[in-house]
Design an enzyme around this catalytic site. Structure first.
Site, PDB file in Angstrom:
ATOM      1  CG  HIS A  72      -2.026   1.646   1.005  1.00 25.09           C
ATOM      2  ND1 HIS A  72      -3.217   0.848   1.810  1.00 25.09           N
ATOM      3  CD2 HIS A  72      -1.302   2.510   1.442  1.00 25.09           C
ATOM      4  CE1 HIS A  72      -4.223   1.713   1.428  1.00 25.09           C
ATOM      5  NE2 HIS A  72      -2.913   3.522   1.160  1.00 25.09           N
ATOM      6  CG  HIS A 115      -0.719   6.921  -0.946  1.00 23.99           C
ATOM      7  ND1 HIS A 115      -2.140   7.074  -1.818  1.00 23.99           N
ATOM      8  CD2 HIS A 115      -0.707   6.514  -0.111  1.00 23.99           C
ATOM      9  CE1 HIS A 115      -2.980   6.354  -1.066  1.00 23.99           C
ATOM     10  NE2 HIS A 115      -2.323   5.713   0.026  1.00 23.99           N
ATOM     11  CG  LEU A 116       4.581   5.643  -6.064  1.00 20.54           C
ATOM     12  CD1 LEU A 116       4.811   4.051  -6.351  1.00 20.54           C
ATOM     13  CD2 LEU A 116       5.539   5.713  -4.387  1.00 20.54           C
ATOM     14  CE  LYS A 157      -8.046   1.658  -0.189  1.00 26.69           C
ATOM     15  NZ  LYS A 157      -6.247   2.705  -0.238  1.00 26.69           N
ATOM     16  CG  HIS A 170      -9.551   4.785   3.632  1.00 28.54           C
ATOM     17  ND1 HIS A 170      -8.156   5.177   3.646  1.00 28.54           N
ATOM     18  CD2 HIS A 170     -10.260   4.798   4.575  1.00 28.54           C
ATOM     19  CE1 HIS A 170      -8.075   5.938   4.465  1.00 28.54           C
ATOM     20  NE2 HIS A 170      -9.422   5.880   4.991  1.00 28.54           N
ATOM     21  CG  HIS A 188      -4.995   2.406   6.002  1.00 31.74           C
ATOM     22  ND1 HIS A 188      -6.182   2.894   6.461  1.00 31.74           N
ATOM     23  CD2 HIS A 188      -4.811   2.952   4.691  1.00 31.74           C
ATOM     24  CE1 HIS A 188      -7.177   2.781   5.352  1.00 31.74           C
ATOM     25  NE2 HIS A 188      -5.988   2.928   4.050  1.00 31.74           N
ATOM     26  CG  ASP A 197      -1.968   5.030   4.122  1.00 31.20           C
ATOM     27  OD1 ASP A 197      -2.133   5.150   3.079  1.00 31.20           O
ATOM     28  OD2 ASP A 197      -2.609   5.174   5.062  1.00 31.20           O
TER      29      ASP A 197
HETATM   30  C1  NCD Z   1      -3.802   9.076   1.746  1.00 24.08           C
HETATM   31  C2  NCD Z   1      -3.297   9.869   0.700  1.00 24.08           C
HETATM   32  O1  NCD Z   1      -2.723  11.132   1.430  1.00 24.08           O
HETATM   33  O2  NCD Z   1      -3.132  10.161  -0.430  1.00 24.08           O
HETATM   34  N1  NCD Z   1      -3.445   9.828   3.458  1.00 24.08           N
HETATM   35  C3  NCD Z   1      -2.989   9.182   4.433  1.00 24.08           C
HETATM   36  O3  NCD Z   1      -3.658   9.836   5.074  1.00 24.08           O
HETATM   37  N2  NCD Z   1      -3.176   7.815   4.581  1.00 24.08           N
HETATM   38  C4  NCD Z   1      -4.954   8.491   1.177  1.00 24.08           C
HETATM   39  C5  NCD Z   1      -5.406   6.896   1.977  1.00 24.08           C
HETATM   40  O4  NCD Z   1      -4.916   6.081   2.229  1.00 24.08           O
HETATM   41  O5  NCD Z   1      -5.927   7.539   3.218  1.00 24.08           O
HETATM   42 ZN    ZN Z   2      -3.416   4.963   1.974  1.00 20.78          ZN
END
Ligand code: NCD
Ligand code: ZN
Length: 336
Positions: free
Chosen positions: A13, A15-16, A99, A136, A171, A244
């Site tokens: 998991h 975010h790139l 997702k 999520h 998460h 995450d």
């Molecule tokens: C994530 C994001 O910024 O893309 N933010 C977070 O607080 N975890 C998105 C997510 O997974 O909820």
């Molecule tokens: Zn996330």
């Protein structure tokens, strides 16, 4: 001499992001992880086979530029109305997961799912295609500390309504979610982050506010953290690592964006958490074994070296306020 060598981990998991910033984030993840499941909350989101391919190509280019060998795993965003054919197209393009963002739950989720009935056709298609539903699990209309627990009945409905669907609740942050996962059948698993295993709401707001710890779901109590640690070190194949890692530039953080940039510190935090629990020997299963097995993948070929070596987390890493900035961590990691 490393103190510990493990099979190269996976991050299920991450975010790139997109655009020029992606290169640094992808390189950072590729330094420690052999594969990572890239979350689809970019704009526009990948919601078709072509969208999945295009976004994954951009990630592949960023990884190639880093010089580390790493493999991006693709996901698509589950959006009401996308239809069965689009889901099957995403599967054909190689996506391994779709997702589910409850509409309004987090960053770039306003086009998410208002309630499971709105994506019934798509969930059926995912079940048929053998795709993993990544959730999520927060109800955005509940009070912030209760959002995860409030969403568990919705997940329960999906588990019951789609008896072949494989599901990952992402998460985890609460005792209630750990207990729920254990009550569901084996086709339901969960990711746990390094920050939810290491910190509580007091790290975020117990002293001066430290927005590096601000993420969704919010860090919770010591009791919740202990339940997450117990699940992670238990050796159960139902709990595996997803960072995450969610970088936001300082201006976005200052404006209140939720997300912790955990990729640079995740392996250090995990080694410390597992060591504190007397379970360093279970770390490899958690980060390099269980997730791969759930997703039907071989384990990675490479190795990661971990050393007991104190280092202070810089305030800014890759242009982003880092998780645990200013803290001294006790472990350092590098590819072996
Ligand atoms: C994530 C994001 O910024 O893309 N933010 C977070 O607080 N975890 C998105 C997510 O997974 O909820
Ligand atoms: Zn996330």
């Amino acid at each position: 001499m490393p103190d510990l060598i493990i099979r190269l981990p996976d991050d299920f998991h991450v975010h790139l992001r997109q655009g020029p910033a992606m290169a640094a984030y992808a390189a950072r993840s590729a330094a420690h992880f052999g594969r990572f499941l890239v979350m689809p909350n970019v704009v526009p989101p990948p919601v078709s086979g072509a969208g999945v391919s295009d976004y994954r190509d951009s990630v592949r280019r960023a990884i190639a530029a880093s010089g580390h060998g790493a493999v991006p795993l693709a996901s698509f965003k589950l959006v009401p109305g996308m239809g069965r054919d689009a889901v099957l197209g995403c599967a054909a393009a190689g996506a391994v997961a779709g997702k589910y963002y409850p509409a309004g739950a987090t960053t770039n989720s306003s086009d998410g799912v208002p309630e499971p009935g709105a994506v019934a056709e798509e969930l059926r298609a995912m079940e048929d295609a053998g795709l993993v539903l990544s959730i999520h699990g927060e109800d955005p209309d509940s009070p912030i500390l209760e959002r995860e627990a409030a969403f568990l009945p919705v997940v329960d409905g999906i588990v019951g309504g789609y008896p072949r669907l494989r599901i990952v609740l992402e998460h985890l942050s609460t005792v209630a979610a750990v207990d729920a996962v254990l009550d569901w059948p084996d086709r339901v698993a969960a990711t746990v982050t390094a920050h939810h295993l290491s910190f509580t709401i007091d790290d975020l707001a117990g002293g001066g506010l430290d927005s590096g710890f601000f993420c969704k779901p919010l860090l919770k109590t010591a009791r919740d953290r202990e339940a997450l640690v117990a699940a992670a070190v238990s050796g159960s194949p139902r709990f595996f690592f997803g960072s995450d890692s969610a970088p936001h530039p300082p201006a976005a953080k200052a404006a209140g964006a939720a997300g912790s940039y955990s990729a640079p510190v995740a392996m250090s935090l995990l080694a410390a958490a597992f060591e504190e629990a007397g379970a360093l020997d279970r770390l490899e299963g958690f980060v390099s074994g269980a997730g791969a097995r759930f997703y039907g993948l071989e384990t990675n070929g490479g190795r990661l070296a971990l050393r007991r070596e104190p280092w202070v987390v810089p305030a800014i890493i890759d242009g982003v306020a880092s998780l645990a900035a200013g803290r001294t961590l006790s472990w350092a990691a590098s590819r072996a």
